[in-house]
Design an enzyme around this catalytic site. Structure first.
Site, PDB file in Angstrom:
ATOM      1  N   CYS A 196      38.466  28.508  63.688  1.00  0.00           N
ATOM      2  CA  CYS A 196      38.529  27.105  63.265  1.00  0.00           C
ATOM      3  C   CYS A 196      38.700  26.131  64.437  1.00  0.00           C
ATOM      4  O   CYS A 196      38.618  24.915  64.246  1.00  0.00           O
ATOM      5  CB  CYS A 196      39.645  26.898  62.247  1.00  0.00           C
ATOM      6  N   HIS A 242      32.641  23.097  63.462  1.00  0.00           N
ATOM      7  CA  HIS A 242      31.832  23.731  62.425  1.00  0.00           C
ATOM      8  C   HIS A 242      31.816  22.821  61.198  1.00  0.00           C
ATOM      9  O   HIS A 242      32.521  21.811  61.172  1.00  0.00           O
ATOM     10  CB  HIS A 242      32.396  25.117  62.073  1.00  0.00           C
ATOM     11  N   HIS A 293      31.497  22.082  56.762  1.00  0.00           N
ATOM     12  CA  HIS A 293      31.742  22.533  55.390  1.00  0.00           C
ATOM     13  C   HIS A 293      31.029  21.594  54.432  1.00  0.00           C
ATOM     14  O   HIS A 293      30.854  20.419  54.722  1.00  0.00           O
ATOM     15  CB  HIS A 293      33.232  22.464  55.033  1.00  0.00           C
ATOM     16  N   HIS A 324      28.588  13.367  56.343  1.00  0.00           N
ATOM     17  CA  HIS A 324      27.841  13.476  57.608  1.00  0.00           C
ATOM     18  C   HIS A 324      28.593  12.855  58.787  1.00  0.00           C
ATOM     19  O   HIS A 324      27.980  12.442  59.769  1.00  0.00           O
ATOM     20  CB  HIS A 324      26.428  12.903  57.485  1.00  0.00           C
ATOM     21  N   GLU A 378      37.509  23.230  50.433  1.00  0.00           N
ATOM     22  CA  GLU A 378      36.813  23.483  51.696  1.00  0.00           C
ATOM     23  C   GLU A 378      35.668  24.471  51.471  1.00  0.00           C
ATOM     24  O   GLU A 378      34.652  24.430  52.137  1.00  0.00           O
ATOM     25  CB  GLU A 378      37.804  24.030  52.723  1.00  0.00           C
TER      26      GLU A 378
HETATM   27 ZN   LIG Z   1      36.748  24.456  58.671  1.00  0.00          ZN
END
Ligand SMILES: [Zn+2]
Length: 153
Positions: free
Chosen positions: A30, A34, A36, A69, A139
């Protein structure tokens, strides 16, 4: 004669795609930037306002659209801010982001703090008719964080 107590509630849900990373004192995937597909669920309880609403669904859309975004940036990862923002992750990745491309979160960019950010934006726009705000941020399909704010006036 029976007296009916009235409880009113609205529910709204949406999803948004965001990038984030965490600041952690231990090794974790994490730490990497990245993304989600977050799902958000909002429940608001209260009385009707003069427009016959507890809260305008369009205002919820406006709040959550700002996250879509965007890169969700923990405040502590900001190196400098001057129109644009320079961000550095703990594992040394750097990004320069322009206004409108990021949202700054107090503390870490966790689902818990994102839920708190959304709840905070709702109560900032809320009138006295609002009694309870509950925000759930998923998440992924297995994990969510939830916050509940109560207005005891
Ligand atoms: Zn994450």
């Amino acid at each position: 004669m029976r007296v009916w107590r009235v409880k009113r509630k609205i529910y709204w849900s949406d999803s948004f795609d965001s990038a984030h990373f965490l600041i952690l004192p231990y090794s974790s995937k994490c730490l990497n930037i990245h993304g989600h597909e977050y799902k958000v669920e909002v429940e608001i309880e209260g009385q009707l306002d003069d427009n016959g609403m507890i809260f305008d669904f369009n205002h919820l859309k406006t709040i959550v659209k700002k996250l879509d975004h965007a890169v969700i940036v923990p405040k502590d990862a900001i190196k400098f801010e001057q129109g644009l923002v320079e961000v550095e992750t703990l594992n040394g990745s750097k990004m320069i982001l322009n206004k409108g491309q990021y949202i700054v979160i107090e503390g870490n960019a966790t689902a818990e703090n994102i839920a708190e950010y959304i709840a905070g934006q709702i109560v900032k726009n809320a009138n006295d008719n609002i009694e309870k705000v509950k925000v759930k941020v998923w998440e992924d399909s297995r994990s969510y964080a939830e916050i509940e704010l109560n207005n005891n006036h």
